[in-house]
Motif scaffolding. Structure first.
Motif, PDB file in Angstrom:
ATOM      1  N   TRP A 177       3.064  -1.306  10.994  1.00  0.00           N
ATOM      2  CA  TRP A 177       3.510  -0.219  10.131  1.00  0.00           C
ATOM      3  C   TRP A 177       3.875   1.037  10.918  1.00  0.00           C
TER       4      TRP A 177
ATOM      5  N   SER B 243       5.686  -2.207   3.274  1.00  0.00           N
ATOM      6  CA  SER B 243       4.760  -1.231   2.693  1.00  0.00           C
ATOM      7  C   SER B 243       3.699  -1.903   1.819  1.00  0.00           C
ATOM      8  N   LEU B 244       4.101  -2.928   1.060  1.00  0.00           N
ATOM      9  CA  LEU B 244       3.147  -3.614   0.189  1.00  0.00           C
ATOM     10  C   LEU B 244       2.051  -4.316   0.991  1.00  0.00           C
TER      11      LEU B 244
ATOM     12  N   TYR C  89      -0.308  -1.918   2.654  1.00  0.00           N
ATOM     13  CA  TYR C  89      -1.300  -1.405   1.702  1.00  0.00           C
ATOM     14  C   TYR C  89      -2.388  -2.443   1.422  1.00  0.00           C
TER      15      TYR C  89
ATOM     16  N   LYS D  96      -0.956   6.873   5.371  1.00  0.00           N
ATOM     17  CA  LYS D  96      -1.165   7.207   3.963  1.00  0.00           C
ATOM     18  C   LYS D  96       0.107   6.997   3.128  1.00  0.00           C
TER      19      LYS D  96
ATOM     20  N   SER E 246       0.329  -4.846   8.758  1.00  0.00           N
ATOM     21  CA  SER E 246      -0.231  -3.497   8.855  1.00  0.00           C
ATOM     22  C   SER E 246      -0.267  -2.972  10.286  1.00  0.00           C
TER      23      SER E 246
ATOM     24  N   PHE F 199       6.456   2.285  -0.964  1.00  0.00           N
ATOM     25  CA  PHE F 199       6.601   1.129  -1.859  1.00  0.00           C
ATOM     26  C   PHE F 199       7.126   1.562  -3.226  1.00  0.00           C
ATOM     27  N   GLY F 200       6.541   2.625  -3.779  1.00  0.00           N
ATOM     28  CA  GLY F 200       6.935   3.089  -5.109  1.00  0.00           C
ATOM     29  C   GLY F 200       8.385   3.531  -5.178  1.00  0.00           C
TER      30      GLY F 200
ATOM     31  N   PRO G 184       2.277   4.153   2.801  1.00  0.00           N
ATOM     32  CA  PRO G 184       2.737   2.870   2.256  1.00  0.00           C
ATOM     33  C   PRO G 184       2.911   2.851   0.737  1.00  0.00           C
ATOM     34  N   VAL G 185       1.997   3.476  -0.003  1.00  0.00           N
ATOM     35  CA  VAL G 185       2.097   3.473  -1.470  1.00  0.00           C
ATOM     36  C   VAL G 185       3.330   4.246  -1.924  1.00  0.00           C
ATOM     37  N   ALA G 186       3.552   5.424  -1.342  1.00  0.00           N
ATOM     38  CA  ALA G 186       4.720   6.231  -1.712  1.00  0.00           C
ATOM     39  C   ALA G 186       6.015   5.523  -1.344  1.00  0.00           C
TER      40      ALA G 186
END
Length: 204
Positions: free
Chosen positions: A80, A66-67, A70, A169, A77, A175-176, A171-173
């Motif tokens: 993904w 995910s990182l 992003y 959309k 990527s 990753f977090g 990857p950030v979620a």
């Protein structure tokens, strides 16, 4: 009315009392019916491996994927879209982590102190009792991580069938929540091991 209690139930209650000596009872991560205690413990150890070691590997892979997705590293990527199944399984396994592993640690600790007549420091006992009460309150895990996990798992599920046009959309979620799970799981394990070490130091 006479209530008949099975031998397995009596064994479970006895072990729970021994496991949580001087503390509140730790709520088991899994329940198996119709198995003797030896088989239950063996099954628990197997699940503990998945619950901690395997989950750590999966979380690290998902964080990496995910990182770098992003950050738009081409090699990652481009893959993904095919990472949805990995993400789905990771979230599924991480949902109940690391409670089986913590239960194994507590059972092992109980066997070590079972025959000990040492008077333990009251603060150590209170720390362990407080920790177990917090670990038993698993509704907080549901509120903090449950909803994001469900959303991510649903998004990954639809992506497996190429039915999620907004998967890029996520990857950030992903990753977090994966980073949070990695830290929270290891923190829970660290706190329990630290308390067990305090008791072991007293026994020396």
């Amino acid at each position: 009315m006479i209530r008949i209690i099975s031998k397995e139930k009596i064994e479970d209650d006895t072990i729970n009392r021994e496991t949580n000596k001087n503390s509140r009872s730790f709520r088991p991560a899994y329940q198996w019916k119709g198995k003797n205690q030896e088989k239950k413990d063996k099954k628990l150890r197997q699940y503990a491996f998945l619950d901690y070691g395997f989950v750590m590997v999966l979380l690290c892979l998902v964080i990496y994927a995910s990182l770098f997705t992003y950050l738009e590293y081409d090699f990652v990527s481009k893959k993904w879209d095919n990472a949805a199944l990995l993400v789905q399984f990771t979230m599924l396994f991480a949902f109940k982590a690391p409670f089986a592993y913590l239960e194994v640690l507590l059972k092992k600790h109980a066997k070590e102190i079972k025959d000990s007549n040492i008077s333990f420091d009251e603060k150590v006992n209170m720390d362990l009792e407080f920790m177990i009460s917090k670990l038993n309150d698993r509704t907080k895990y549901l509120y903090v991580t449950g909803i994001p996990l469900i959303v991510i798992m649903l998004a990954a599920f639809f992506q497996v069938f190429d039915l999620n046009p907004i998967w890029n959309k996520f990857p950030v979620a992903v990753f977090g929540i994966s980073l949070y799970l990695l830290i929270r799981i290891n923190f829970d394990v660290f706190r329990l091991k630290r308390n067990i070490k305090k008791v072991n130091d007293i026994m020396k």
